[in-house]
Design an enzyme around this catalytic site. Sequence first.
Site, PDB file in Angstrom:
ATOM      1  N   PRO A  71       0.820  -1.223   0.000  1.00  0.00           N
ATOM      2  CA  PRO A  71       0.000   0.000   0.000  1.00  0.00           C
ATOM      3  C   PRO A  71       0.852   1.271   0.000  1.00  0.00           C
ATOM      4  O   PRO A  71       0.371   2.342  -0.374  1.00  0.00           O
ATOM      5  CB  PRO A  71      -0.820  -0.095   1.288  1.00  0.00           C
ATOM      6  CG  PRO A  71      -0.698  -1.506   1.766  1.00  0.00           C
ATOM      7  CD  PRO A  71       0.545  -2.077   1.166  1.00  0.00           C
ATOM      8  N   GLU A  99       1.292  -7.990   8.844  1.00  0.00           N
ATOM      9  CA  GLU A  99       1.360  -6.528   8.935  1.00  0.00           C
ATOM     10  C   GLU A  99       2.365  -5.945   7.945  1.00  0.00           C
ATOM     11  O   GLU A  99       2.326  -4.753   7.632  1.00  0.00           O
ATOM     12  CB  GLU A  99       1.724  -6.093  10.355  1.00  0.00           C
ATOM     13  CG  GLU A  99       0.625  -6.334  11.375  1.00  0.00           C
ATOM     14  CD  GLU A  99      -0.709  -5.726  10.957  1.00  0.00           C
ATOM     15  OE1 GLU A  99      -0.781  -4.498  10.778  1.00  0.00           O
ATOM     16  OE2 GLU A  99      -1.675  -6.496  10.813  1.00  0.00           O
ATOM     17  N   ARG A 105      -1.908  -7.842 -21.068  1.00  0.00           N
ATOM     18  CA  ARG A 105      -2.724  -7.134 -22.057  1.00  0.00           C
ATOM     19  C   ARG A 105      -1.905  -6.193 -22.939  1.00  0.00           C
ATOM     20  O   ARG A 105      -2.325  -5.847 -24.030  1.00  0.00           O
ATOM     21  CB  ARG A 105      -3.839  -6.333 -21.375  1.00  0.00           C
ATOM     22  CG  ARG A 105      -4.816  -7.175 -20.584  1.00  0.00           C
ATOM     23  CD  ARG A 105      -5.922  -6.323 -20.022  1.00  0.00           C
ATOM     24  NE  ARG A 105      -6.753  -5.752 -21.065  1.00  0.00           N
ATOM     25  CZ  ARG A 105      -7.702  -6.397 -21.696  1.00  0.00           C
ATOM     26  NH1 ARG A 105      -7.958  -7.651 -21.385  1.00  0.00           N
ATOM     27  NH2 ARG A 105      -8.410  -5.817 -22.629  1.00  0.00           N
ATOM     28  N   ASP A 121      -8.459  -0.312 -25.541  1.00  0.00           N
ATOM     29  CA  ASP A 121      -8.784  -0.384 -24.119  1.00  0.00           C
ATOM     30  C   ASP A 121      -9.064   1.010 -23.577  1.00  0.00           C
ATOM     31  O   ASP A 121      -8.464   1.984 -23.984  1.00  0.00           O
ATOM     32  CB  ASP A 121      -7.620  -0.998 -23.324  1.00  0.00           C
ATOM     33  CG  ASP A 121      -7.858  -2.463 -23.017  1.00  0.00           C
ATOM     34  OD1 ASP A 121      -8.923  -2.992 -23.398  1.00  0.00           O
ATOM     35  OD2 ASP A 121      -6.977  -3.080 -22.386  1.00  0.00           O
TER      36      ASP A 121
HETATM   37  C1  9D3 Z   1      -2.586  -1.050   9.652  1.00  0.00           C
HETATM   38  C2  9D3 Z   1      -1.843  -0.773   8.413  1.00  0.00           C
HETATM   39  N1  9D3 Z   1      -2.252  -1.588   7.270  1.00  0.00           N
HETATM   40  C3  9D3 Z   1      -1.866  -0.835   6.052  1.00  0.00           C
HETATM   41  C4  9D3 Z   1      -2.996  -0.122   5.452  1.00  0.00           C
HETATM   42  C5  9D3 Z   1      -1.600  -2.908   7.321  1.00  0.00           C
HETATM   43  C6  9D3 Z   1      -1.685  -3.688   6.061  1.00  0.00           C
HETATM   44  C7  9D3 Z   1      -2.899  -4.197   5.616  1.00  0.00           C
HETATM   45  C8  9D3 Z   1      -2.959  -4.969   4.466  1.00  0.00           C
HETATM   46  C9  9D3 Z   1      -0.542  -3.940   5.335  1.00  0.00           C
HETATM   47  C10 9D3 Z   1      -0.609  -4.725   4.183  1.00  0.00           C
HETATM   48  C11 9D3 Z   1      -1.816  -5.245   3.773  1.00  0.00           C
HETATM   49  C12 9D3 Z   1      -1.890  -6.101   2.594  1.00  0.00           C
HETATM   50  N2  9D3 Z   1      -1.937  -5.335   1.337  1.00  0.00           N
HETATM   51  C13 9D3 Z   1      -1.025  -5.512   0.412  1.00  0.00           C
HETATM   52  O1  9D3 Z   1      -0.143  -6.310   0.588  1.00  0.00           O
HETATM   53  C14 9D3 Z   1      -1.067  -4.700  -0.802  1.00  0.00           C
HETATM   54  C15 9D3 Z   1      -1.946  -3.666  -1.223  1.00  0.00           C
HETATM   55  C16 9D3 Z   1      -3.102  -3.084  -0.631  1.00  0.00           C
HETATM   56  O2  9D3 Z   1      -3.583  -3.469   0.457  1.00  0.00           O
HETATM   57  N3  9D3 Z   1      -3.725  -2.073  -1.290  1.00  0.00           N
HETATM   58  C17 9D3 Z   1      -3.302  -1.608  -2.487  1.00  0.00           C
HETATM   59  N4  9D3 Z   1      -2.243  -2.103  -3.088  1.00  0.00           N
HETATM   60  C18 9D3 Z   1      -1.590  -3.122  -2.455  1.00  0.00           C
HETATM   61  S1  9D3 Z   1      -0.220  -3.866  -3.040  1.00  0.00           S
HETATM   62  C19 9D3 Z   1      -0.094  -4.891  -1.746  1.00  0.00           C
END
Ligand code: 9D3
Length: 257
Positions: free
Chosen positions: A95, A122, A160, A175
């Site tokens: 994220p 986490e 794609r 697209d």
């Molecule tokens: C409490 C903090 N959280 C972050 C928002 C912890 C957390 C939650 C879920 C950390 C990682 C995840 C798993 N998500 C991914 O691995 C992930 C992801 C995403 O959740 N949203 C957008 N793109 C991606 S790329 C990998």
Amino acid sequence: MPFECDVITLFPEMFDAVTNYGITGKAFRNGIINLNTWNPRKFAYDNRHSVDDSPYGGGPGMVMMAQPLEDAITQARARQTAVGISQTVVAYMTPQGNRLDHHQVTTLSKMPGLILLCGRYEGIDERLISRQVDMEISIGDYVVSGGELAAMVLIDCIIRQIPGSLGDPESANQDSFVDGLLDFPHYTRPEVYQGDHVPEILMSGNHAQIRRWRLQQALGRTWLKRPDLLKLKLEQHGITPDEKELLEEFKQTCKFR
Ligand code: 9D3
């Protein structure tokens, strides 16, 4: 040479979703893309094959340990080198990463391959990230449960963009987002459904007119639903006098705004 993809994941079976089905499945069967998975659990040498532990400093949840991930990444880099890739690139799906868009997908699809690192729990020990990660990619501002779904979205988008992956070579260029506009509406049989008619122009056989109508619909729908995208198109792709006229006509006859 196929696009060489190596994925570091605790859940390799999830990737059957892209390798076994639909357009992406066909791309794998045709050798347009190649995918190998590396499970960090196979590189965990304690009795329980541990891949995670509690966070130093306290707090909820678990953190992925550096060593099993580093050993898996080393194997993935070695495989990519063995098939002729001189600069191996590890992209961490997180994220915190750069938000994926069409422009970034086209850039990535021109690379010889990618190593995708999928996190669970986490997150990952920061020392692994600083030692091994070359780039960080997010798929958008919402939370999914791990990097696997995000990696599959990216793999699908990359496929794609590879010439020959779509039946019709024109399809990738048509697209949505490619010319900065949303898609036009689609219709198929029957001609009248529950009293609702297919737009007359589509039944006319006048292909020049149909092309203009579809362009007008694409412009109008982008104006209605995604004004942010229309603004970007004006800045980046520009608008022809003809497109401007079609959009003005759409606005004047629009029931919704
Ligand atoms: C409490 C903090 N959280 C972050 C928002 C912890 C957390 C939650 C879920 C950390 C990682 C995840 C798993 N998500 C991914 O691995 C992930 C992801 C995403 O959740 N949203 C957008 N793109 C991606 S790329 C990998």
